[in-house]
Structures are given as C-alpha cells and as structure tokens.
Design a protein around this motif. Structure first.
Motif, PDB file in Angstrom:
ATOM      1  N   LEU A  41       3.842 -15.763 -48.383  1.00 32.18           N
ATOM      2  CA  LEU A  41       3.346 -17.030 -47.855  1.00 32.18           C
ATOM      3  C   LEU A  41       2.245 -16.788 -46.824  1.00 32.18           C
ATOM      4  CD1 LEU A  41       3.720 -20.124 -47.797  1.00 32.18           C
ATOM      5  CD2 LEU A  41       5.392 -19.785 -45.993  1.00 32.18           C
ATOM      6  N   CYS A  42       2.449 -15.825 -45.934  1.00 34.82           N
ATOM      7  CA  CYS A  42       1.444 -15.510 -44.900  1.00 34.82           C
ATOM      8  C   CYS A  42       0.188 -14.905 -45.517  1.00 34.82           C
ATOM      9  CB  CYS A  42       2.021 -14.538 -43.883  1.00 34.82           C
ATOM     10  SG  CYS A  42       3.537 -15.095 -43.127  1.00 34.82           S
ATOM     11  N   GLY A  44      -0.737 -15.185 -48.576  1.00 35.74           N
ATOM     12  CA  GLY A  44      -1.346 -16.206 -49.414  1.00 35.74           C
ATOM     13  C   GLY A  44      -2.219 -17.156 -48.628  1.00 35.74           C
ATOM     14  N   PHE A  45      -1.763 -17.527 -47.444  1.00 37.03           N
ATOM     15  CA  PHE A  45      -2.590 -18.425 -46.623  1.00 37.03           C
ATOM     16  C   PHE A  45      -3.936 -17.788 -46.325  1.00 37.03           C
ATOM     17  CE2 PHE A  45      -4.219 -19.581 -42.460  1.00 37.03           C
ATOM     18  CZ  PHE A  45      -4.466 -20.931 -42.672  1.00 37.03           C
ATOM     19  N   TRP A  46      -3.940 -16.537 -45.882  1.00 30.33           N
ATOM     20  CA  TRP A  46      -5.209 -15.912 -45.500  1.00 30.33           C
ATOM     21  C   TRP A  46      -6.095 -15.638 -46.710  1.00 30.33           C
ATOM     22  CZ3 TRP A  46      -6.704 -16.718 -40.931  1.00 30.33           C
ATOM     23  CH2 TRP A  46      -5.775 -16.830 -39.906  1.00 30.33           C
ATOM     24  N   ILE A  47      -5.510 -15.287 -47.833  1.00 24.45           N
ATOM     25  CA  ILE A  47      -6.318 -15.064 -49.037  1.00 24.45           C
ATOM     26  C   ILE A  47      -6.897 -16.376 -49.534  1.00 24.45           C
ATOM     27  CG2 ILE A  47      -6.167 -14.436 -51.477  1.00 24.45           C
ATOM     28  CD1 ILE A  47      -4.411 -12.102 -50.640  1.00 24.45           C
ATOM     29  N   TYR A  48      -6.062 -17.419 -49.613  1.00 28.26           N
ATOM     30  CA  TYR A  48      -6.574 -18.713 -50.068  1.00 28.26           C
ATOM     31  C   TYR A  48      -7.568 -19.306 -49.067  1.00 28.26           C
ATOM     32  CZ  TYR A  48      -3.342 -18.898 -53.973  1.00 28.26           C
ATOM     33  OH  TYR A  48      -2.683 -18.636 -55.134  1.00 28.26           O
ATOM     34  N   PHE A  49      -7.341 -19.093 -47.783  1.00 29.50           N
ATOM     35  CA  PHE A  49      -8.293 -19.572 -46.785  1.00 29.50           C
ATOM     36  C   PHE A  49      -9.658 -18.926 -46.987  1.00 29.50           C
ATOM     37  CE2 PHE A  49     -10.377 -19.072 -42.642  1.00 29.50           C
ATOM     38  CZ  PHE A  49     -10.606 -20.407 -42.353  1.00 29.50           C
ATOM     39  N   THR A  72      -6.130 -27.034 -47.193  1.00 27.64           N
ATOM     40  CA  THR A  72      -6.038 -26.690 -48.606  1.00 27.64           C
ATOM     41  C   THR A  72      -5.342 -25.348 -48.800  1.00 27.64           C
ATOM     42  OG1 THR A  72      -8.117 -27.865 -48.945  1.00 27.64           O
ATOM     43  CG2 THR A  72      -7.350 -26.471 -50.732  1.00 27.64           C
ATOM     44  N   ALA A  73      -5.679 -24.360 -47.984  1.00 22.86           N
ATOM     45  CA  ALA A  73      -5.047 -23.050 -48.100  1.00 22.86           C
ATOM     46  C   ALA A  73      -3.562 -23.129 -47.779  1.00 22.86           C
ATOM     47  CB  ALA A  73      -5.732 -22.049 -47.173  1.00 22.86           C
ATOM     48  N   ALA A  74      -3.189 -23.898 -46.775  1.00 22.91           N
ATOM     49  CA  ALA A  74      -1.776 -24.028 -46.421  1.00 22.91           C
ATOM     50  C   ALA A  74      -0.991 -24.700 -47.549  1.00 22.91           C
ATOM     51  CB  ALA A  74      -1.630 -24.813 -45.121  1.00 22.91           C
ATOM     52  N   LEU A  75      -1.536 -25.753 -48.115  1.00 28.31           N
ATOM     53  CA  LEU A  75      -0.838 -26.460 -49.189  1.00 28.31           C
ATOM     54  C   LEU A  75      -0.715 -25.606 -50.451  1.00 28.31           C
ATOM     55  CD1 LEU A  75      -2.294 -30.057 -48.860  1.00 28.31           C
ATOM     56  CD2 LEU A  75       0.019 -29.307 -48.345  1.00 28.31           C
ATOM     57  N   VAL A  76      -1.796 -24.971 -50.854  1.00 31.92           N
ATOM     58  CA  VAL A  76      -1.760 -24.150 -52.065  1.00 31.92           C
ATOM     59  C   VAL A  76      -0.851 -22.943 -51.862  1.00 31.92           C
ATOM     60  CG1 VAL A  76      -3.156 -22.700 -53.583  1.00 31.92           C
ATOM     61  CG2 VAL A  76      -3.988 -24.926 -52.893  1.00 31.92           C
ATOM     62  N   SER A  77      -0.917 -22.326 -50.703  1.00 30.65           N
ATOM     63  CA  SER A  77      -0.060 -21.183 -50.420  1.00 30.65           C
ATOM     64  C   SER A  77       1.412 -21.579 -50.453  1.00 30.65           C
ATOM     65  CB  SER A  77      -0.418 -20.589 -49.064  1.00 30.65           C
ATOM     66  OG  SER A  77       0.442 -19.548 -48.736  1.00 30.65           O
TER      67      SER A  77
END
Length: 88
Positions: A41-42, A44-49, A72-77
C-alpha cells in the motif's frame, strides 16, 4: 483517457511487484525505507503518485496540480491493495 488510466494502473502494479521483490529491498535497514518496501500500500502510493504526476491531468475533474495526483494515487493504491488482499 480511460485507456491511459488503466495502462498506468497496470504498469504501476507491475512496478510495485518488481520493486518489492528486488533483492536490495530486503536488505535495506534504514527505518522509513524498510517499511516502505514491505508494504504494498505504501509503495503503491509513491509509485502511483509518481506515475500520475508524470502523466498529470488524466481524469476529467477539476485539476489542482499536486492535490489531484495525491488523491488519485491514494485511491488507486487503496483499491489495488484491496484487490490483492481479497485475491489471496
């Protein structure tokens, strides 16, 4: 817009899997970073961000430069984390 969004989600999931399985990720002893590579989850947030910041403004909503990418990154992650947890 939709196709690009789903491509970013798939590429992000592949990056999360690849980065979390790196041999160097298991040997990191610096306190914030060892937890970062253990938690999808963590990470994922930074990669999606970073992906959404690079391809900014994909969603057809009111675009605010940093806040849109963070939300958007928080929701997708979170959605991808739930998909992984329920799939196991």
């Amino acid at each position: 817009m939709t196709i690009k969004f789903f491509i970013i989600v798939v590429v992000g999931k592949l990056l999360i899997h690849l980065v979390s399985n790196l041999p160097y990720a298991k040997t990191i002893k610096i306190k914030p970073f060892d937890y970062l590579f253990q938690c999808d989850l963590c990470l994922g947030f930074w990669i999606y961000f970073s992906l959404f910041a690079f391809y900014g403004g994909l969603l057809q909503i009111q675009y605010v430069p940093v806040a849109t990418e963070v939300i958007t990154a928080a929701l997708v992650s979170y959605i991808m984390h739930l998909a992984i947890v329920t799939g196991k």
